[in-house]
Design a protein around this motif. Structure first.
Motif, PDB file in Angstrom:
ATOM      1  N   ARG A  67       6.403  31.160 -98.204  1.00 59.66           N
ATOM      2  CA  ARG A  67       7.287  30.957 -97.012  1.00 59.66           C
ATOM      3  C   ARG A  67       6.629  31.637 -95.698  1.00 59.66           C
ATOM      4  O   ARG A  67       6.398  32.893 -95.734  1.00 59.66           O
ATOM      5  CB  ARG A  67       8.740  31.267 -97.080  1.00 59.66           C
ATOM      6  CG  ARG A  67       9.677  30.992 -95.990  1.00 59.66           C
ATOM      7  CD  ARG A  67      11.176  31.382 -96.201  1.00 59.66           C
ATOM      8  NE  ARG A  67      11.354  30.580 -97.611  1.00 59.66           N
ATOM      9  CZ  ARG A  67      11.997  29.447 -97.662  1.00 59.66           C
ATOM     10  NH1 ARG A  67      12.117  28.655 -96.530  1.00 59.66           N
ATOM     11  NH2 ARG A  67      12.434  28.819 -98.645  1.00 59.66           N
TER      12      ARG A  67
ATOM     13  N   THR B 252       6.351  27.616 -91.795  1.00 57.23           N
ATOM     14  CA  THR B 252       5.180  27.779 -93.008  1.00 57.23           C
ATOM     15  C   THR B 252       4.200  26.683 -92.616  1.00 57.23           C
ATOM     16  O   THR B 252       4.532  25.534 -92.279  1.00 57.23           O
ATOM     17  CB  THR B 252       5.855  27.149 -94.317  1.00 57.23           C
ATOM     18  OG1 THR B 252       6.861  28.288 -94.572  1.00 57.23           O
ATOM     19  CG2 THR B 252       4.810  27.372 -95.518  1.00 57.23           C
TER      20      THR B 252
ATOM     21  N   ALA C 297       8.696  23.665 -91.282  1.00 61.96           N
ATOM     22  CA  ALA C 297       7.277  23.938 -91.811  1.00 61.96           C
ATOM     23  C   ALA C 297       6.362  22.672 -90.854  1.00 61.96           C
ATOM     24  O   ALA C 297       6.902  21.802 -90.347  1.00 61.96           O
ATOM     25  CB  ALA C 297       7.074  23.341 -93.207  1.00 61.96           C
TER      26      ALA C 297
END
Length: 463
Positions: free
Chosen positions: A188, A279, A304
């Motif tokens: 993460r 991420t 992400a």
């Protein structure tokens, strides 16, 4: 003795031991090893307890180690024991190990195996590569064999094998481990690339990267472009709750396009450094084939960003049939397969938007923002010269003149221009001057430098 011969000898030795023990009819060393501590912990004969196994991708093994360690620490008692028996351990399941340990004493207690695994660009963690964890979960005793992947012997995934006499305990533990792996994942907020395996198809491992440290002043783009990109990637993540409340989707696709050398990759690097809460999974070249796995990772680790560089390469025909674009459509399928509320952005870069456009037109809505990174105009070339010549003794007039003459060149061309003039001066053992900048520009704009200009992504220019 090579590795294959050694493995055969070890297997044959174990076979002979089994034959001898079977003939004698008694387990050696009064079953002095593995069974007693496991039986004492579980309160029952472990050979009569079913084993529940769960595979974990090799690149998530460190998350498994962290999760199991955290869960076992919540109990009132825990222990970690090793299992001997050489390489044969890796070819047997936990139930087979326990059976053979009881009948033949083949797998005695031994040292716990550890291995070092990366947890970031500069950090590692020592994890249990082969060891039996004894602890209590939900008040019930459990035993978990934790083993790392070993592609050399056909084990592409890591694995946990759970022994629990109480009904439902093993399944509940596995669910808890997965939840803890997600909550405490070392992936993460990292910048990652996916790599292949030398032994098996699919993702074999990951590489961590440091986030670039670039400022907006390092990015020379047309006015408003950087703000639009930042808003589309970070703004959606920042306002995800409002967007969800308004019934708006979070997943998004962005396309950066323009000639080679204009700064698309540089712009991506800026975004990586400016968005530390995301991420980031980088896919380029052969690693683009792992886009489906990247999408699964991004969904689990959201917010992400998945970056696919040079997507025009995967858009080209990969087979013998005209128009076949399987990898590009896999990219689009991965984006389409995300739920609307998945806080995941796909950022594609291409040098040839004409190759991508037909495929994108067949899948409308997958990419909702396309941004051109054009050749720099004169004002942008002047800014690029000032940036790359920072600290060098060029006059403002010389920089103005170079910017005016270098029409049609790319940012890469400007960067090489400054390096070239420093090299010219260095060969005379002196600092660069305005004349060196002019000479370097004449050389690079000369007819003999057509190939060099092409390699740097520049169009035709006049001297």
């Amino acid at each position: 003795m090579d590795e294959r011969t050694a493995q055969f000898v070890e297997t044959f030795r174990a076979f002979l031991n089994e034959v001898v023990a079977e003939h004698r009819g008694a387990p050696p060393d009064d079953e002095s090893a593995l069974l007693p501590p496991v039986r004492e912990h579980l309160g029952v004969d472990p050979r009569r307890v079913p084993v529940v196994s769960e595979d974990v991708p090799a690149y998530r093994f460190v998350d498994l180690d962290i999760a199991l360690g955290e869960i076992e620490r919540r109990g009132d008692r825990h222990d970690l024991v090793g299992i001997g028996g050489g390489e044969q351990r890796r070819h047997h399941s936990l139930s087979e190990i326990l059976e053979n340990a009881g009948r033949f004493g083949q797998f005695p207690l031994g040292p716990v195996d550890y291995t070092s695994v990366a947890t970031g660009p500069d950090d590692t963690r020592e994890v249990v590569a082969f060891g039996l964890r004894l602890f209590r979960f939900g008040g019930a005793p459990v035993a978990v064999l934790q083993r790392a992947a070993d592609p050399r012997y056909g084990s592409a995934a890591a694995r946990m094998e759970v022994l629990a006499a109480a009904p439902g305990t093993a399944a509940a533990l596995i669910d808890a481990v997965h939840a803890q792996m997600l909550a405490s994942s070392v992936l993460r907020r990292q910048v990652l690339t996916l790599g292949g395996s030398d032994f098996e198809p699919g993702v074999g491992g990951i590489t961590f990267h440091r986030r670039p440290a670039l400022t907006p002043d390092d990015i020379i783009l047309p006015a408003g472009v950087l703000d639009r990109l930042h808003r589309h990637v970070a703004g959606v993540a920042r306002h995800r709750d409002r967007l969800r409340a308004a019934g708006q989707h979070l997943k998004r696709g962005l396309l950066l396009y323009g000639p080679p050398g204009t700064g698309k990759t540089h712009t991506v690097r800026y975004l990586l450094g400016a968005l530390p809460e995301l991420t980031v999974i980088l896919l380029a070249g052969p690693s683009i084939q792992y886009v489906s796995e990247a999408a699964r990772m991004a969904r689990a680790l959201q917010p992400a960003l998945v970056v696919l560089e040079d997507c025009d390469l995967v858009a080209e025909d990969r087979g013998h049939h005209p128009g076949a674009q399987p990898l590009l459509f896999e990219v689009l399928e991965a984006l389409d397969g995300l739920a609307d509320d998945a806080d995941v952005a796909f950022l594609l870069t291409t040098n040839r938007v004409d190759v991508l456009e037909p495929a994108l037109a067949q899948r409308p809505g997958r990419v909702d923002l396309a941004v051109e990174v054009p050749l720099p105009d004169q004002a942008a070339r002047r800014l690029l010269l000032a940036r790359y010549a920072r600290g060098l003794p060029f006059s403002s007039a010389a920089l103005d003149d170079a910017a005016a003459r270098a029409d049609g060149v790319t940012a890469s061309f400007v960067k090489e221009l400054v390096r070239r003039c420093v090299l010219i001066a260095a060969e005379d053992d002196r600092d660069p001057a305005d004349d060196d900048l002019a000479q370097a520009l004449r050389e690079m704009l000369g007819e003999a430098q057509n190939v060099t200009r092409s390699l740097l992504g520049s169009l035709q220019v006049t001297s």
